[in-house]
Write a protein that holds these residues in place. Structure first.
Motif, mmCIF file in Angstrom:
data_model
loop_
_atom_site.group_PDB
_atom_site.id
_atom_site.type_symbol
_atom_site.label_atom_id
_atom_site.label_comp_id
_atom_site.label_asym_id
_atom_site.label_seq_id
_atom_site.Cartn_x
_atom_site.Cartn_y
_atom_site.Cartn_z
ATOM 1 N N LEU A 87 0.220 -2.797 -1.220
ATOM 2 C CA LEU A 87 -0.304 -1.604 -1.878
ATOM 3 C C LEU A 87 -1.696 -1.292 -1.350
ATOM 4 O O LEU A 87 -2.500 -2.198 -1.128
ATOM 5 C CB LEU A 87 -0.405 -1.818 -3.389
ATOM 6 N N SER A 88 -1.975 -0.020 -1.161
ATOM 7 C CA SER A 88 -3.349 0.384 -0.855
ATOM 8 C C SER A 88 -4.053 0.721 -2.159
ATOM 9 O O SER A 88 -3.430 1.202 -3.108
ATOM 10 C CB SER A 88 -3.353 1.599 0.075
ATOM 11 N N GLU A 120 4.084 -0.580 1.163
ATOM 12 C CA GLU A 120 5.357 -0.981 1.763
ATOM 13 C C GLU A 120 5.942 -2.122 0.923
ATOM 14 O O GLU A 120 5.223 -3.015 0.471
ATOM 15 C CB GLU A 120 5.164 -1.439 3.205
ATOM 16 N N ALA A 121 7.252 -2.062 0.717
ATOM 17 C CA ALA A 121 7.963 -3.125 0.011
ATOM 18 C C ALA A 121 8.852 -3.846 1.001
ATOM 19 O O ALA A 121 9.608 -3.201 1.736
ATOM 20 C CB ALA A 121 8.800 -2.529 -1.129
ATOM 21 N N TRP A 122 8.766 -5.151 1.018
ATOM 22 C CA TRP A 122 9.575 -5.966 1.924
ATOM 23 C C TRP A 122 10.694 -6.626 1.135
ATOM 24 O O TRP A 122 10.458 -7.236 0.084
ATOM 25 C CB TRP A 122 8.708 -7.035 2.592
ATOM 26 N N GLU A 123 11.905 -6.505 1.636
ATOM 27 C CA GLU A 123 13.040 -7.118 0.965
ATOM 28 C C GLU A 123 12.839 -8.634 0.887
ATOM 29 O O GLU A 123 12.572 -9.291 1.891
ATOM 30 C CB GLU A 123 14.333 -6.787 1.719
ATOM 31 N N ALA A 124 12.927 -9.180 -0.332
ATOM 32 C CA ALA A 124 12.725 -10.611 -0.602
ATOM 33 C C ALA A 124 11.304 -11.073 -0.253
ATOM 34 O O ALA A 124 11.034 -12.260 -0.185
ATOM 35 C CB ALA A 124 13.745 -11.465 0.132
ATOM 36 N N ASP A 168 0.519 1.866 15.823
ATOM 37 C CA ASP A 168 0.030 1.481 14.496
ATOM 38 C C ASP A 168 0.454 2.547 13.497
ATOM 39 O O ASP A 168 0.184 3.739 13.690
ATOM 40 C CB ASP A 168 -1.496 1.347 14.490
ATOM 41 N N ASP A 169 1.125 2.124 12.453
ATOM 42 C CA ASP A 169 1.607 3.026 11.413
ATOM 43 C C ASP A 169 0.691 2.899 10.201
ATOM 44 O O ASP A 169 0.523 1.814 9.642
ATOM 45 C CB ASP A 169 3.044 2.654 11.046
ATOM 46 N N PRO A 199 -7.794 -2.581 0.822
ATOM 47 C CA PRO A 199 -8.850 -1.601 0.548
ATOM 48 C C PRO A 199 -8.627 -0.333 1.369
ATOM 49 O O PRO A 199 -9.007 -0.244 2.535
ATOM 50 C CB PRO A 199 -10.124 -2.333 0.984
ATOM 51 N N GLY A 200 -7.974 0.635 0.790
ATOM 52 C CA GLY A 200 -7.638 1.846 1.538
ATOM 53 C C GLY A 200 -6.281 1.725 2.194
ATOM 54 O O GLY A 200 -5.471 0.854 1.863
ATOM 55 N N ASP A 201 -6.003 2.628 3.130
ATOM 56 C CA ASP A 201 -4.687 2.681 3.762
ATOM 57 C C ASP A 201 -4.392 1.397 4.546
ATOM 58 O O ASP A 201 -5.286 0.692 4.998
ATOM 59 C CB ASP A 201 -4.593 3.890 4.700
#
Length: 254
Positions: free
Chosen positions: A132-133, A123-127, A117-118, A97-99
């Motif tokens: 998604l926000s 973000e997509a993680w390999e395997a 904290d980023d 929910p959000g960023d």
């Protein structure tokens, strides 16, 4: 997964009512470039995403059917030509929910570890899963398509780490792709270094993988602008994705 979607899935792909398609697609206006047969194939691919991927709401975020269908439709765009096999090897889609706030740590040149904290949109993680926000219509950042961006990264990772060169379908040249994307990436980096305005989000200059993902967003969201700024990249993506949004829009306007 919600009870309604469970009933749709059964033992087969979901049978989604026409009014549901229309309602969800109306919230994704960039899909208007699709011809009738293209929309039918996109819907077929989207039902495959729903059938074969597992959706989870982070932090008890309640996903509804429209959210999941909207994500599935956007995730299906990058594999319009390649098919769902291009997404094999992983199953999870986690929606926040959000960023998204991800703890990071970096070691500087002096060997000191910095933790922070980023805050990211996805973000997509390999395997691993795709994160998604979710922003409602009012909170969604303009010109940004986090779903297409992260699923483009997934395609890029299919032959190893993300480097801006995904596995290409038969008939496409690795050399031509590297030449056209390399030249465009270098040109963008020069513009960013000089502080000049850019057609693409300057974040695309961070790495060739980000250039590919951001260009993929623009290909579907602002295709005519991308073709004008980077015609060779547009042509490569049109072959890769099997779609030509700019040409479709021009035919509609004529």
């Amino acid at each position: 997964m919600l009870e309604l979607l469970r009933r749709w899935l059964g033992r087969h792909r979901p049978q989604i009512p026409p009014e549901t398609w229309q309602r969800v697609e109306a919230r994704l206006p960039f899909l208007e470039f699709l011809e009738t047969h293209e929309r039918a194939r996109l819907r077929e691919l989207a039902t495959g995403v729903l059938a074969h991927k597992q959706f989870h709401g982070a932090h008890e975020f309640a996903l509804d059917d429209d959210m999941m269908l909207a994500i599935a439709l956007q995730a299906a765009l990058p594999v319009y030509r390649l098919g769902l096999d291009a997404y094999r090897g992983w199953v999870g889609i986690v929606v926040y929910p959000g960023d998204i706030v991800i703890p990071r740590s970096e070691v500087d040149e002096a060997g000191i570890v910095h933790e922070f904290d980023d805050e990211v949109l996805g973000e997509a993680w390999e395997a691993g899963p795709v994160l998604l926000s979710w922003h409602d219509d009012e909170g969604r950042p303009d010109g940004v398509n986090v779903v297409i961006h992260e699923f483009a990264h997934k395609l890029d990772m299919a032959n190893g780490g993300a480097d801006g060169l995904p596995p290409l379908p038969a008939g496409m040249s690795v050399e031509a792709w590297a030449r056209d994307f390399g030249a465009a990436y270098e040109a963008l980096c020069r513009q960013v270094d000089m502080g000049l305005p850019t057609m693409l989000d300057p974040y695309a200059a961070e790495h060739p993988a980000e250039f590919f993902a951001v260009a993929s967003e623009a290909f579907f969201e602002t295709p005519q602008a991308l073709r004008a700024a980077y015609p060779a990249v547009y042509a490569q993506l049109a072959r890769f994705f099997g779609l030509d949004p700019a040409a479709n829009l021009e035919r509609r306007a004529s």
